[in-house]
Scaffold this motif. Structure first.
Motif, PDB file in Angstrom:
ATOM      1  N   GLN A 378      23.340  11.549  35.113  1.00  0.00           N
ATOM      2  CA  GLN A 378      22.816  12.250  36.278  1.00  0.00           C
ATOM      3  C   GLN A 378      22.810  13.762  36.040  1.00  0.00           C
ATOM      4  OE1 GLN A 378      25.386   9.992  39.295  1.00  0.00           O
ATOM      5  NE2 GLN A 378      23.567  10.376  40.477  1.00  0.00           N
ATOM      6  N   GLY A 379      23.897  14.252  35.455  1.00  0.00           N
ATOM      7  CA  GLY A 379      23.946  15.675  35.153  1.00  0.00           C
ATOM      8  C   GLY A 379      22.914  16.074  34.122  1.00  0.00           C
ATOM      9  N   LEU A 380      22.781  15.287  33.055  1.00  0.00           N
ATOM     10  CA  LEU A 380      21.797  15.597  32.028  1.00  0.00           C
ATOM     11  C   LEU A 380      20.379  15.485  32.562  1.00  0.00           C
ATOM     12  CD1 LEU A 380      23.412  13.759  28.968  1.00  0.00           C
ATOM     13  CD2 LEU A 380      23.318  16.218  29.389  1.00  0.00           C
ATOM     14  N   GLY A 381      20.141  14.490  33.411  1.00  0.00           N
ATOM     15  CA  GLY A 381      18.815  14.357  34.007  1.00  0.00           C
ATOM     16  C   GLY A 381      18.462  15.550  34.866  1.00  0.00           C
ATOM     17  N   ALA A 382      19.434  16.014  35.673  1.00  0.00           N
ATOM     18  CA  ALA A 382      19.198  17.189  36.511  1.00  0.00           C
ATOM     19  C   ALA A 382      18.944  18.427  35.667  1.00  0.00           C
ATOM     20  CB  ALA A 382      20.391  17.410  37.442  1.00  0.00           C
ATOM     21  N   LEU A 383      19.730  18.591  34.579  1.00  0.00           N
ATOM     22  CA  LEU A 383      19.533  19.738  33.698  1.00  0.00           C
ATOM     23  C   LEU A 383      18.183  19.669  32.993  1.00  0.00           C
ATOM     24  CD1 LEU A 383      23.012  20.304  32.020  1.00  0.00           C
ATOM     25  CD2 LEU A 383      21.822  21.818  33.591  1.00  0.00           C
ATOM     26  N   GLY A 384      17.826  18.480  32.517  1.00  0.00           N
ATOM     27  CA  GLY A 384      16.530  18.322  31.857  1.00  0.00           C
ATOM     28  C   GLY A 384      15.379  18.623  32.791  1.00  0.00           C
ATOM     29  N   ALA A 385      15.496  18.147  34.023  1.00  0.00           N
ATOM     30  CA  ALA A 385      14.451  18.429  35.003  1.00  0.00           C
ATOM     31  C   ALA A 385      14.379  19.920  35.304  1.00  0.00           C
ATOM     32  CB  ALA A 385      14.709  17.639  36.289  1.00  0.00           C
ATOM     33  N   GLY A 386      15.524  20.565  35.436  1.00  0.00           N
ATOM     34  CA  GLY A 386      15.532  22.005  35.688  1.00  0.00           C
ATOM     35  C   GLY A 386      14.934  22.793  34.546  1.00  0.00           C
TER      36      GLY A 386
END
Length: 435
Positions: A378-386
Motif C-alpha cells: 500500500q505504501g509503495l503503491g501510494a508512492l508510485g502513484a505520487g
C-alpha cells in the motif's frame, strides 16, 4: 470447545459473535483507533500538500504510516508470539497515545512531525499481529469467519467516518486538534483493553524461550520461522501473492487523492467523501459476504470479486481524464470507487483461508509477514502513484493502476484456485506447536 465455537457446525450469527466477551473490546477498540488514525492521516496529508504543493510529498505522508510494515514488520510482529498478547496491545496503545500527543504540540516542524508519525507506525506491526492472533484464540469455526467479516466491515466503516469527518474538520480546525483526537482514541483503547482482556501467557512460553532444540530464541529467528512456514506452504504462498498484488493496484489511488480531487475541481470536504467511497463499498460488500454468501461461496466467486475491485478503478481514471473539472465527473468517480469497494470484500474469505492454514502458535508471526507485505505494498503503491502524478494527470495514474492490476492478479488467482483443496497442516511444519 472454546468460547468462540458454535459446537454444531452451523453458521454463526452476529449476536453469537458479540456474545463472546473478549471479542467486544477487540472489535470496539479497533474501530475507535482506526477512526482516529484516519483523522490524523488526512490532516497531515492536507497539511503537507498545502505547504509544499507537491503530489509526491503528499503521497509520501500518506504512505509513511504503511512503510514500517515493509521495513520491519515481520520482526516487530514476533512480539505478538514472544509476549502475552494482551500486554502487547495495551503497551502499544499507551506509547502511541504519547507520541501522537507530542505531534500536536504547537509549532512542531514538519520534518519532526513525519519522524513522530514514523515512530507511531512502527508500533502498528506488533499491535495488529497480536490483535489478529488473539481474535483466532478466542473465536473458532464459523464464529471466527463471521467475526473476521465484522472486523473488516468495522475497518471500512471507521475509514468512512474518519475520512468524511476529517474532510470537514481540516476546514475548520487546526491539525493539532485533530491529532489530539487521535491520541485520545489510543488512550481510551488502552484502558478498555486493560479492563476486559483475559491474562494469557505468551504463546511460546511452553518452549522455554527456545525453539524446541535447545537453541536460544530471538526476534530474528522467530521472524525467520514465520517466513519459512509461509515459504513451505503453497496454500499460504498463493493467498499472500493474491492479497499483496490485488491490494497494490486497488489502493494506489489513495496516495494521490488530494491532487485527484483538485483535478476534478473539488476541495478538502470532497476529498473526504472520495476517500470514503471505497471503504463504504467494502462495508456493504463485507456484510453480504458475512451473512448472505458465506465463506465457501465467496471463495468460489473470488475471481469475479477481484475483477470487480479493479475494473471500476480503471474506469474512474478514464472518466477523470476525459471529463476534467466538474461536479458530474467527481460524482461518477466516487460512484465507481464505491463499486470497486464492493468487489474488494474478497479479502474477507481470503483472511479466513489464511488463518485455517496457520498453526496457532505461529499466527502472530504469520500475520506479521502477511500484514507487513500488505501495508508495504500500500505504501509503495501510494508512492508510485505520487511519483507518476508528478508528470502525468492524476486520472491517468488511477486508470493505469486499475488496468495493470487486472493483468497482474491473474497468476495469483490461478495459484489460489490450484491450492483450494489444501487444508491446514499440509505443508511442512515450521516448528513445534504449543496450541
Amino acid at each position: 470447545m472454546s468460547e468462540g465455537d458454535t459446537g454444531d457446525g452451523r453458521p454463526a450469527t452476529f449476536g453469537e459473535v458479540f456474545a463472546v466477551r473478549e471479542f467486544r473490546p477487540l472489535f470496539g477498540t479497533y474501530t475507535l483507533s482506526t477512526i482516529g488514525d484516519e483523522l490524523a492521516r488526512v490532516a497531515l496529508t492536507v497539511l503537507v500538500y498545502q505547504r509544499t504543493d507537491s503530489p509526491l510529498l503528499s503521497a509520501l505522508t500518506f504512505a509513511l504510516s504503511f512503510l514500517p510494515w515493509a521495513v520491519g514488520g515481520p520482526v516487530l510482529a514476533t512480539f505478538a508470539d514472544r509476549f502475552p498478547r494482551h500486554r502487547v496491545l495495551i503497551a502499544s496503545d499507551v506509547v502511541r497515545a504519547l507520541l501522537v500527543a507530542a505531534m500536536a504540540l504547537p509549532g512542531m516542524p514538519l520534518a519532526l512531525l513525519l519522524v513522530l508519525l514514523l515512530m507511531v507506525s512502527l508500533l502498528a506491526p506488533p499491535f495488529e499481529s497480536a490483535r489478529s492472533a488473539l481474535m483466532a484464540d478466542v473465536l473458532e469455526g464459523e464464529r471466527y469467519a463471521v467475526a473476521t467479516s465484522l472486523t473488516n466491515v468495522s475497518l471500512q466503516v471507521a475509514q468512512v467516518v474518519g475520512f468524511v469527518v476529517a474532510g470537514g474538520l481540516v476546514t475548520v480546525l487546526d491539525p493539532s486538534v485533530v491529532l489530539l483526537l487521535d491520541a485520545a482514541t489510543f488512550l481510551v483503547s488502552a484502558v478498555w483493553l486493560a479492563a476486559t482482556l483475559e491474562r494469557r501467557p505468551a504463546p511460546v512460553a511452553a518452549l522455554d524461550d527456545g525453539v524446541g532444540d535447545g537453541s536460544p530464541s530471538s526476534v530474528w529467528r522467530d521472524a525467520a520461522e514465520g517466513l519459512r512456514l509461509i515459504g513451505r506452504t503453497p496454500r499460504l504462498l498463493s493467498i499472500i501473492a493474491l492479497l499483496w498484488t490485488g491490494t497494490l493496484f486497488a489502493n494506489a489511488a489513495e496516495g494521490i487523492a488530494v491532487p485527484l480531487t483538485e483535478s476534478l475541481g473539488e476541495g478538502p470536504a470532497q476529498l473526504g467523501v472520495l476517500l470514503a467511497a471505497n471503504p463504504l463499498g467494502v462495508t456493504v460488500g463485507g456484510l453480504v459476504v458475512a451473512r448472505l454468501l458465506g465463506t465457501a461461496r465467496s471463495e468460489r466467486l473470488m475471481p469475479v470479486l477481484v475483477a470487480l475491485s479493479l475494473a471500476p478503478v480503471l474506469l474512474a481514471g478514464l472518466v477523470a481524464v476525459a471529463a476534467g473539472p466538474g461536479r458530474g465527473a467527481y460524482a461518477v468517480v466516487v460512484a465507481l470507487l464505491f463499486v470497486a469497494g464492493l468487489g474488494a470484500s474478497w479479502t474477507i474469505p481470503l483472511n479466513v483461508s489464511f488463518v485455517q492454514a496457520v498453526p496457532a502458535a505461529y499466527r502472530g508471526r504469520a500475520f506479521g509477514v502477511a500484514v507487513s507485505g500488505l501495508y508495504g505494498v500500500q505504501g509503495l503503491g501510494a508512492l508510485g502513484a505520487g511519483l507518476a502524478a508528478e508528470r502525468v494527470p492524476p486520472g491517468a495514474v488511477v486508470a493505469a493502476a486499475g488496468g495493470l492490476g487486472l493483468l497482474a492478479v491473474v497468476p495469483p488467482l490461478l495459484g489460489f484456485a490450484r491450492t483450494r483443496a489444501a487444508v491446514a497442516g499440509d505443508g511442512p511444519a515450521a516448528g513445534p506447536s504449543v496450541s
